[in-house]
Design an enzyme around this catalytic site. Structure first.
Site, PDB file in Angstrom:
ATOM      1  CE1 TYR A  25     -51.549  50.978  -6.042  1.00 46.65           C
ATOM      2  CE2 TYR A  25     -49.959  52.367  -7.190  1.00 46.65           C
ATOM      3  CZ  TYR A  25     -50.535  51.928  -6.015  1.00 46.65           C
ATOM      4  OH  TYR A  25     -50.105  52.434  -4.814  1.00 46.65           O
ATOM      5  CG  PHE A  79     -34.933  48.906 -16.142  1.00 44.85           C
ATOM      6  CD1 PHE A  79     -34.824  47.782 -16.948  1.00 44.85           C
ATOM      7  CD2 PHE A  79     -35.277  48.735 -14.807  1.00 44.85           C
ATOM      8  CE1 PHE A  79     -35.056  46.510 -16.443  1.00 44.85           C
ATOM      9  CE2 PHE A  79     -35.519  47.474 -14.292  1.00 44.85           C
ATOM     10  CZ  PHE A  79     -35.405  46.361 -15.107  1.00 44.85           C
ATOM     11  NE  ARG A  89     -39.419  57.144 -11.360  1.00 49.73           N
ATOM     12  CZ  ARG A  89     -39.059  57.579 -12.569  1.00 49.73           C
ATOM     13  NH1 ARG A  89     -38.349  58.695 -12.692  1.00 49.73           N
ATOM     14  NH2 ARG A  89     -39.386  56.919 -13.658  1.00 49.73           N
ATOM     15  CG  PHE A 107     -43.739  61.319  -4.698  1.00 45.34           C
ATOM     16  CD1 PHE A 107     -44.895  61.933  -4.204  1.00 45.34           C
ATOM     17  CD2 PHE A 107     -43.350  61.626  -5.985  1.00 45.34           C
ATOM     18  CE1 PHE A 107     -45.638  62.833  -4.985  1.00 45.34           C
ATOM     19  CE2 PHE A 107     -44.075  62.535  -6.772  1.00 45.34           C
ATOM     20  CZ  PHE A 107     -45.218  63.134  -6.270  1.00 45.34           C
ATOM     21  CG  ASN A 108     -40.442  55.949  -5.704  1.00 43.37           C
ATOM     22  OD1 ASN A 108     -41.346  56.633  -6.177  1.00 43.37           O
ATOM     23  ND2 ASN A 108     -39.740  55.128  -6.432  1.00 43.37           N
TER      24      ASN A 108
HETATM   25  N1  LIG Z   1     -44.810  51.200  -0.817  1.00 42.54           N
HETATM   26  C1  LIG Z   1     -44.863  52.313  -1.571  1.00 42.54           C
HETATM   27  O1  LIG Z   1     -43.829  52.825  -2.063  1.00 42.54           O
HETATM   28  C2  LIG Z   1     -46.183  52.982  -1.831  1.00 42.54           C
HETATM   29  C3  LIG Z   1     -46.213  54.137  -2.649  1.00 42.54           C
HETATM   30  C4  LIG Z   1     -47.430  54.764  -2.877  1.00 42.54           C
HETATM   31  C5  LIG Z   1     -48.586  54.269  -2.285  1.00 42.54           C
HETATM   32  N2  LIG Z   1     -48.545  53.145  -1.507  1.00 42.54           N
HETATM   33  C6  LIG Z   1     -49.799  52.663  -0.904  1.00 42.54           C
HETATM   34  O2  LIG Z   1     -49.577  52.490   0.480  1.00 42.54           O
HETATM   35  C7  LIG Z   1     -50.374  51.439   0.990  1.00 42.54           C
HETATM   36  C8  LIG Z   1     -49.517  50.502   1.820  1.00 42.54           C
HETATM   37  O3  LIG Z   1     -48.464  50.001   1.016  1.00 42.54           O
HETATM   38  P1  LIG Z   1     -47.365  49.041   1.616  1.00 42.54           P
HETATM   39  O4  LIG Z   1     -46.138  49.273   0.815  1.00 42.54           O
HETATM   40  O5  LIG Z   1     -47.295  49.147   3.091  1.00 42.54           O
HETATM   41  O6  LIG Z   1     -47.974  47.611   1.199  1.00 42.54           O
HETATM   42  P2  LIG Z   1     -48.028  46.238   2.011  1.00 42.54           P
HETATM   43  O7  LIG Z   1     -48.445  45.203   1.021  1.00 42.54           O
HETATM   44  O8  LIG Z   1     -46.778  46.033   2.774  1.00 42.54           O
HETATM   45  O9  LIG Z   1     -49.198  46.497   3.067  1.00 42.54           O
HETATM   46  C9  LIG Z   1     -50.553  46.245   2.814  1.00 42.54           C
HETATM   47  C10 LIG Z   1     -51.154  45.610   4.064  1.00 42.54           C
HETATM   48  O10 LIG Z   1     -52.546  45.403   3.844  1.00 42.54           O
HETATM   49  C11 LIG Z   1     -52.883  44.069   4.186  1.00 42.54           C
HETATM   50  N3  LIG Z   1     -54.002  43.657   3.343  1.00 42.54           N
HETATM   51  C12 LIG Z   1     -54.003  43.531   1.981  1.00 42.54           C
HETATM   52  N4  LIG Z   1     -55.205  43.123   1.561  1.00 42.54           N
HETATM   53  C13 LIG Z   1     -55.987  43.012   2.660  1.00 42.54           C
HETATM   54  C14 LIG Z   1     -57.336  42.625   2.867  1.00 42.54           C
HETATM   55  N5  LIG Z   1     -58.113  42.279   1.839  1.00 42.54           N
HETATM   56  N6  LIG Z   1     -57.831  42.626   4.129  1.00 42.54           N
HETATM   57  C15 LIG Z   1     -57.035  42.977   5.177  1.00 42.54           C
HETATM   58  N7  LIG Z   1     -55.738  43.343   5.047  1.00 42.54           N
HETATM   59  C16 LIG Z   1     -55.234  43.345   3.800  1.00 42.54           C
HETATM   60  C17 LIG Z   1     -51.628  43.259   3.929  1.00 42.54           C
HETATM   61  O11 LIG Z   1     -51.575  42.040   4.648  1.00 42.54           O
HETATM   62  C18 LIG Z   1     -50.554  44.252   4.396  1.00 42.54           C
HETATM   63  O12 LIG Z   1     -50.348  44.132   5.783  1.00 42.54           O
HETATM   64  C19 LIG Z   1     -51.044  50.802  -0.225  1.00 42.54           C
HETATM   65  O13 LIG Z   1     -52.350  51.310  -0.306  1.00 42.54           O
HETATM   66  C20 LIG Z   1     -50.231  51.292  -1.403  1.00 42.54           C
HETATM   67  O14 LIG Z   1     -51.014  51.412  -2.559  1.00 42.54           O
HETATM   68  C21 LIG Z   1     -47.375  52.495  -1.268  1.00 42.54           C
END
Ligand SMILES: NC(=O)c1ccc[n+]([C@@H]2O[C@H](COP(=O)([O-])OP(=O)(O)OC[C@H]3O[C@@H](n4cnc5c(N)ncnc54)[C@H](O)[C@@H]3O)[C@@H](O)[C@H]2O)c1
Length: 329
Positions: A142, A209, A222, A170-171
């Site tokens: 990832y 953990f 974190r 971050f988180n």
């Molecule tokens: N949540 C975290 O702590 C965190 C930390 C670091 C990075 N990120 C990054 O932030 C971004 C958003 O994360 P999130 O937690 O909101 O995730 P999430 O899964 O809640 O949101 C992703 C959104 O993208 C949409 N989606 C996924 N695949 C799709 C596709 N093929 N076509 C159209 N829409 C699509 C989903 O329906 C969803 O609405 C991601 O790129 C993730 O890698 C998140």
């Protein structure tokens, strides 16, 4: 500015959409296939294009119809452990899919592209706090997919004039304090939502953990950043890219909380016992991780405003609790 938010119905994306609408001078559209996001998270003020961002024909239709000036890309697969088991699925989605979107942005002359990156690009910390010059050596697929897209963005910025911001979150935790986001994060893997699910009785107990790490209380530390703070940084990033050109910024608080600190505060906030058990360490979990956010302060004029532990937990509990209790009745 006409801004297309890809993944705008998801956990972070829905908060970004609200921040853009709250900020004012943005005309916002959401592109989402609702694979993990929720229709209820798309406000009436935002246009909606339902479909898969990896479908280039659909992308062209959206770009012709909405004519975005800026694109924010949050639609990724994000489970680090899962990415090690199904790397091809992650490559198709996060690498090939994201490149298709970026190439479409280049074709249409987008003024600013904002990319959701992650602290996972760094891998095991060599020093703390993690600043943007820290070596990038992801330890899961990832994190690699995010780093590879960052590297493409850097090349396209030099060769094709693309202006971008890569934001290394971050988180992420918490929810909009006024309860405007009602669709919950799907299948959360982070500590805070899991603690909340345990508090609400969805899980029998919380696994801690490892309690023998070289940290003050022996549990992992974190950096937790409130999703409203993350969203605010996206609005600022769009402005900063227009002013300063391409940039890469950490989005974290600059300090961390241990698992036991989160648990103790969560017991207070929820007034629930939240049973916990100490389990074995998980392989690949560094003892401590936190960000330096100096660059975000300098380039974006950004400082976290909502990321104290009380606000992180309270806003999460206010949104998660009623929904879980409703499901249980
Ligand atoms: N949540 C975290 O702590 C965190 C930390 C670091 C990075 N990120 C990054 O932030 C971004 C958003 O994360 P999130 O937690 O909101 O995730 P999430 O899964 O809640 O949101 C992703 C959104 O993208 C949409 N989606 C996924 N695949 C799709 C596709 N093929 N076509 C159209 N829409 C699509 C989903 O329906 C969803 O609405 C991601 O790129 C993730 O890698 C998140």
């Amino acid at each position: 500015m006409r801004t297309l938010v890809v993944g705008g119905a998801g956990y972070i994306g829905s908060h970004v959409v609200l921040a853009l609408l709250d900020a004012g001078p943005f005309h916002v559209a959401v592109l989402d296939d609702f694979s993990t996001g929720h229709r209820i998270n798309v406000p009436d003020m935002a246009e909606l294009f339902e479909g898969d961002f990896r479908d280039r024909t659909f992308l062209h239709q959206v770009f012709r119809a909405f004519r975005p000036q800026a694109v924010i890309h949050l639609a990724a697969l994000k489970a680090a452990g899962e990415s090690m088991n199904i790397p091809v699925t992650y490559a198709n989605h996060n690498l090939i899919g994201s490149l298709g979107l970026i190439h479409t942005c280049l074709e249409y002359g987008i003024e600013a592209f904002v990319f959701s990156s992650t602290a996972a690009v760094y891998g095991d910390p060599v020093y703390l706090p993690l600043d943007e010059d820290h070596p990038t050596k992801p330890i899961n697929f990832y994190g690699y997919t995010k780093l590879a897209i960052e590297e493409h963005l850097s090349w396209y910025s030099q060769l094709s004039g693309l202006s971008y911001a890569s934001l290394r979150y971050f988180n992420a935790a918490g929810y909009d304090a006024s309860g405007r986001v009602q669709g919950l994060e799907t299948d959360p893997r982070n500590l805070i939502p899991i603690v909340m699910e345990t508090a609400a009785g969805l899980r029998p107990s919380l696994s801690v953990f490892g309690d023998d790490y070289p940290t003050p209380d022996g549990t992992c530390v974190r950096d937790y950043i409130h999703v409203t703070d993350l969203a605010d940084a996206h609005v600022r990033a769009l402005e900063a890219v227009a002013k300063h050109g391409s940039l890469i910024c950490n989005l974290g608080t600059g300090s961390g909380f241990s698992v036991l600190e989160v648990l103790a505060s969560a017991r207070k906030v929820t007034s629930r016992p939240i049973p916990s058990v100490i389990s074995a360490r998980r392989p690949g979990d560094p003892p401590q991780l936190w960000a330096s956010n100096d660059r975000a302060t300098r380039l974006l004029g950004w400082k976290p405003q909502h990321s104290d532990l009380g606000t992180l937990l309270n806003t999460a509990w206010q949104v998660i609790r009623p929904q879980i209790l409703e499901e249980q009745t």
